[in-house]
Design a protein around this motif. Structure first.
Motif, PDB file in Angstrom:
ATOM      1  N   GLU A 162      15.268   3.287  -2.588  1.00  0.00           N
ATOM      2  CA  GLU A 162      13.900   3.325  -3.136  1.00  0.00           C
ATOM      3  C   GLU A 162      13.763   4.502  -4.089  1.00  0.00           C
ATOM      4  O   GLU A 162      14.462   5.501  -3.932  1.00  0.00           O
ATOM      5  CB  GLU A 162      12.896   3.585  -2.007  1.00  0.00           C
ATOM      6  N   GLN A 191      16.788  10.983   5.965  1.00  0.00           N
ATOM      7  CA  GLN A 191      16.578  10.629   4.566  1.00  0.00           C
ATOM      8  C   GLN A 191      17.703  11.209   3.729  1.00  0.00           C
ATOM      9  O   GLN A 191      18.047  12.391   3.860  1.00  0.00           O
ATOM     10  CB  GLN A 191      15.236  11.165   4.049  1.00  0.00           C
ATOM     11  N   ALA A 202      11.799   7.492  -4.532  1.00  0.00           N
ATOM     12  CA  ALA A 202      10.837   8.303  -3.777  1.00  0.00           C
ATOM     13  C   ALA A 202       9.770   8.840  -4.712  1.00  0.00           C
ATOM     14  O   ALA A 202       8.607   8.953  -4.349  1.00  0.00           O
ATOM     15  CB  ALA A 202      11.544   9.455  -3.074  1.00  0.00           C
ATOM     16  N   ASP A 237      16.864   7.229  -0.845  1.00  0.00           N
ATOM     17  CA  ASP A 237      15.814   7.446  -1.852  1.00  0.00           C
ATOM     18  C   ASP A 237      16.346   8.218  -3.059  1.00  0.00           C
ATOM     19  O   ASP A 237      17.278   9.005  -2.928  1.00  0.00           O
ATOM     20  CB  ASP A 237      14.656   8.255  -1.248  1.00  0.00           C
TER      21      ASP A 237
END
Ligand SMILES: Nc1ncnc2c1ncn2[C@@H]1O[C@H](COP(=O)(O)OP(=O)(O)OP(=O)(O)O)[C@@H](O)[C@H]1O
Ligand SMILES: Nc1ncnc2c1ncn2[C@@H]1O[C@H](COP(=O)(O)OP(=O)(O)OP(=O)(O)O)[C@@H](O)[C@H]1O
Ligand SMILES: [Mg+2]
Ligand SMILES: [Mg+2]
Lengths: 254, 254
Positions: free
Chosen positions: B175, B3, B177, B141
């Protein structure tokens, strides 16, 4: 002659905008004719005085596509006018690159205004980039708001270095009007330790007035008002009034 | 797979660095292998973990004058490494202008590191300029720290617009998060009003964990430590630990 006061600190969230708005409003309430120039593309000073984004603003003045008269706005506070900003101003950061004498754009744009105001207060972004350099080149004086915490203390020497370089190469008349301790929380050792460190370093250039943490200062901009209009009896309003008086008094003694 | 979490908000002083440091440290304390990338020329995340300016850092990596191995630093916290920054990084803002694919510089520089870490957390400056765009282009993210006050609320729609543009043109996998309410002062109506506004707008994307105002969070960086090392039992440390657990749990449910 007109004081041009740049409110500068590259650290974010230390109270530049809150100080620019409320010191300008306090000086106006004491009878000065004051212009607040918003030099931050985020436009917080403009929104905080109830002026929306989208109209002719500082960007158009610097780009030469608007006259100064098209951009000036009265505020609801007697004696206080505003030269607003919005996201358009980001364009300046790119457009200045490689342009000769780019550092003088703001000084030249506001020169015709000096005859109409006693004070011009300039709110700057959290950076030492093109807009802040323009403000420091145009200014007669710098006011440095400082939050009494570690990261803000860390940034001070770099800020002073930038001011010195501008004094040496662009604007020899530039002075540090003062360092203002903001959002001061007297209950913590950290605040007092940082305050003592700042006072040791800057001595008489630290304003005796200290702005305490007061929620009224954070609420006022959501109503488009200075804290003086929003809640004149609040500790926040009284602190900025005291700062304005101290600022005027120090000038008298200089 | 790794991530890459960009900590972003163009408003100054909303707790980006405090969140980047302490969420990274909390994830490391829970067993993740974490790299904190300091993408802010002010280098607060680096100084806050006790890493001085002046050595090979992110600037040299992006400029191609250093190998990634020269720039990586271990921290005193097990499982947490740092890719530091200092003022050199300002050069990037100018050097990127006009360079093709400049948005991908960070993504390409950290690509070889992905195999060594579970999480890469990127601390960004208070702007939506070249460095932040690089972080958003490299990221999987975004985490948005938000102080529950008017100016921070004002900046949200612009931030979301920037994220959308990057999703559309550069990084479709990006995205949000989560939005993290920081420095929350439950005693004020303003904080609660802004919190409710944010929750209405972002709904489930707002972390349930709220970080309270806690002086330990402001003190820790002056000792070059995360708040977990500095005072694990403090409300600040416990909040970031709870955030890390919530962050991991939300991933598991996604
Ligand atoms: N003395 C104070 N008491 C309480 N809140 C304050 C005080 N001074 C400022 N604030 C609030 O703290 C936040 C940060 O202040 P402000 O926006 O004026 O800082 P800034 O330096 O202009 O930030 P930026 O770097 O983003 O331009 C704002 O939400 C503001 O309303
Ligand atoms: N929950 C908290 N309680 C008390 N102090 C805090 C908290 N979070 C952050 N701080 C302090 O508030 C100040 C601003 O936080 P921080 O520097 O993390 O914000 P930032 O968004 O990274 O700022 P910048 O925009 O300048 O990068 C710092 O002095 C920090 O130590
Ligand atoms: Mg501001
Ligand atoms: Mg920061």
């Amino acid at each position: 002659s007109t004081q041009i006061l740049a409110v500068v600190n590259q650290k974010g969230g230390v109270g530049k905008t809150t100080t620019a708005i409320n010191l300008a409003a306090a000086l106006a309430s004491l009878g000065e004719r004051v212009l607040l120039v918003d030099a931050d593309p985020q436009g917080n000073a403009s929104r905080g005085l109830g002026v929306a984004a989208g109209d002719a603003n500082l960007y158009h003045l610097l780009a030469g596509s608007a006259e100064v008269g098209d951009t000036l706005r009265k505020t609801a506070e007697p004696g206080l006018d505003l030269l607003p900003a919005d996201r358009d101003l980001v364009g300046v950061e790119v457009e200045f690159v490689g342009q000769p004498r780019w550092q003088w754009s703001l000084a030249e744009a506001i020169a015709p205004l000096r005859q109409h105001y006693d004070r011009i207060v300039v709110d700057c972004p959290p950076s030492l980039g093109h807009l802040t350099v323009n403000a420091l080149t145009a200014a007669t004086d710098v006011l440095v708001p400082l939050q009494c915490e570690y990261f803000a203390l860390e940034g001070v020497s770099e800020l002073v270095g930038t001011i010195r370089r501008i004094q040496a190469s662009l604007n020899p008349q530039l002075e540090i009007a003062g360092v203002l301790l903001t959002m001061f929380d007297e209950r913590t050792n950290l605040s007092r330790d940082v305050m003592n460190e700042i006072r040791r370093h800057f001595e008489r250039r630290v304003y005796r007035t200290v702005v305490p943490r007061n929620v009224r200062l954070a609420e006022a901009p959501s109503h488009g008002q200075s804290v003086l209009r929003y809640d004149l009896r609040s500790r926040g309003a009284q602190a900025y009034l005291a700062l304005a008086r101290e600022h005027l008094r120090r000038e008298g003694e200089a």
